[in-house]
Design a protein around this motif. Structure first.
Motif, PDB file in Angstrom:
ATOM      1  N   THR A  26      -3.498 -24.739 -40.383  1.00  0.00           N
ATOM      2  CA  THR A  26      -4.251 -25.762 -39.673  1.00  0.00           C
ATOM      3  C   THR A  26      -3.778 -25.824 -38.222  1.00  0.00           C
ATOM      4  OG1 THR A  26      -2.673 -27.501 -40.218  1.00  0.00           O
ATOM      5  CG2 THR A  26      -4.472 -27.117 -41.808  1.00  0.00           C
ATOM      6  N   GLU A  51      -7.852 -23.891 -39.518  1.00  0.00           N
ATOM      7  CA  GLU A  51      -8.731 -25.000 -39.864  1.00  0.00           C
ATOM      8  C   GLU A  51      -8.459 -26.179 -38.934  1.00  0.00           C
ATOM      9  OE1 GLU A  51      -9.941 -26.527 -44.111  1.00  0.00           O
ATOM     10  OE2 GLU A  51      -8.130 -27.572 -43.436  1.00  0.00           O
ATOM     11  N   GLU A  53     -10.352 -30.107 -37.408  1.00  0.00           N
ATOM     12  CA  GLU A  53     -11.271 -31.177 -37.805  1.00  0.00           C
ATOM     13  C   GLU A  53     -12.621 -31.081 -37.090  1.00  0.00           C
ATOM     14  OE1 GLU A  53     -12.663 -34.016 -40.079  1.00  0.00           O
ATOM     15  OE2 GLU A  53     -10.604 -33.329 -40.296  1.00  0.00           O
ATOM     16  N   THR A  54     -12.591 -30.864 -35.761  1.00  0.00           N
ATOM     17  CA  THR A  54     -13.826 -30.891 -34.967  1.00  0.00           C
ATOM     18  C   THR A  54     -13.949 -29.651 -34.091  1.00  0.00           C
ATOM     19  OG1 THR A  54     -12.836 -31.980 -33.050  1.00  0.00           O
ATOM     20  CG2 THR A  54     -13.653 -33.414 -34.819  1.00  0.00           C
ATOM     21  N   LEU A  72     -12.171 -22.572 -38.445  1.00  0.00           N
ATOM     22  CA  LEU A  72     -12.923 -23.266 -39.482  1.00  0.00           C
ATOM     23  C   LEU A  72     -12.957 -24.752 -39.137  1.00  0.00           C
ATOM     24  CD1 LEU A  72     -11.129 -21.507 -42.443  1.00  0.00           C
ATOM     25  CD2 LEU A  72     -13.396 -20.957 -41.550  1.00  0.00           C
ATOM     26  N   ARG A  74     -13.808 -28.477 -40.221  1.00  0.00           N
ATOM     27  CA  ARG A  74     -14.027 -29.331 -41.400  1.00  0.00           C
ATOM     28  C   ARG A  74     -15.326 -30.132 -41.301  1.00  0.00           C
ATOM     29  NH1 ARG A  74      -8.500 -31.467 -40.577  1.00  0.00           N
ATOM     30  NH2 ARG A  74      -7.187 -29.746 -41.172  1.00  0.00           N
ATOM     31  N   GLN A  75     -15.672 -30.610 -40.101  1.00  0.00           N
ATOM     32  CA  GLN A  75     -16.904 -31.386 -39.928  1.00  0.00           C
ATOM     33  C   GLN A  75     -18.153 -30.590 -40.315  1.00  0.00           C
ATOM     34  OE1 GLN A  75     -17.058 -32.832 -35.885  1.00  0.00           O
ATOM     35  NE2 GLN A  75     -16.161 -34.799 -36.468  1.00  0.00           N
ATOM     36  N   ARG A  76     -18.044 -29.277 -40.290  1.00  0.00           N
ATOM     37  CA  ARG A  76     -19.160 -28.407 -40.686  1.00  0.00           C
ATOM     38  C   ARG A  76     -19.065 -27.997 -42.151  1.00  0.00           C
ATOM     39  NH1 ARG A  76     -18.938 -23.669 -36.562  1.00  0.00           N
ATOM     40  NH2 ARG A  76     -17.922 -24.799 -34.904  1.00  0.00           N
ATOM     41  N   GLY A  77     -18.068 -28.528 -42.862  1.00  0.00           N
ATOM     42  CA  GLY A  77     -17.900 -28.183 -44.271  1.00  0.00           C
ATOM     43  C   GLY A  77     -17.122 -26.897 -44.504  1.00  0.00           C
ATOM     44  N   GLN A  78     -16.507 -26.363 -43.485  1.00  0.00           N
ATOM     45  CA  GLN A  78     -15.727 -25.133 -43.623  1.00  0.00           C
ATOM     46  C   GLN A  78     -14.324 -25.479 -44.093  1.00  0.00           C
ATOM     47  OE1 GLN A  78     -16.270 -23.883 -39.572  1.00  0.00           O
ATOM     48  NE2 GLN A  78     -18.073 -22.657 -40.086  1.00  0.00           N
ATOM     49  N   GLU A  79     -13.829 -24.717 -45.067  1.00  0.00           N
ATOM     50  CA  GLU A  79     -12.526 -25.011 -45.670  1.00  0.00           C
ATOM     51  C   GLU A  79     -11.618 -23.793 -45.641  1.00  0.00           C
ATOM     52  OE1 GLU A  79     -13.086 -26.451 -49.613  1.00  0.00           O
ATOM     53  OE2 GLU A  79     -14.468 -28.024 -48.975  1.00  0.00           O
TER      54      GLU A  79
END
Length: 118
Positions: A26, A51, A53-54, A72, A74-79
């Motif tokens: 991250t 990864e 967040e935005t 990646l 997270r706001q776009r659903g990428q994990e």
């Protein structure tokens, strides 16, 4: 200065010359990822997943030409976990003619280690 002076002892980054490398973490893991990338030879091959967040947290990482960096969001659903699992399953196919190998450090998993298709 030695790499061990810069990295936490738990990483123990020691890939073989022919290993494909994988780094995954991250935004908080960027210092480790950047340090490892800076030590890779120009001919290194592999993938880095970071990864965040935005979209605003996406940045640039200097990496050898054959090391792909993927951000990646997270706001776009990428994990991170899902992306790493998919990439590893592609890079370590079951094959009868040869062993496939990669050297990985995934944040939270402790030390770096080799993964093989055997």
């Amino acid at each position: 200065m030695l790499l061990s002076d810069l990295l936490p002892a738990t990483i123990a980054w020691q890939p073989a010359e022919r290993d494909v490398v994988l780094l995954a973490g991250t935004r908080e893991d960027l210092p480790v990822i950047e340090t490892v990338l800076a030590t890779l030879p120009a001919k290194a091959r592999g993938r880095v997943f970071v990864e965040v967040e935005t979209d605003a947290e996406v940045g640039e990482l200097a990496a050898p030409g054959r090391v792909c960096v993927t951000w990646l969001v997270r706001q776009r659903g990428q994990e991170l976990r899902r992306s790493v699992d998919a990439w590893v399953s592609e890079m370590l196919p079951v094959s009868f003619d040869r062993e496939h190998r990669l050297y990985a450090w995934i944040a939270g998993s402790g030390t770096a280690h080799a993964l093989t298709s055997d």
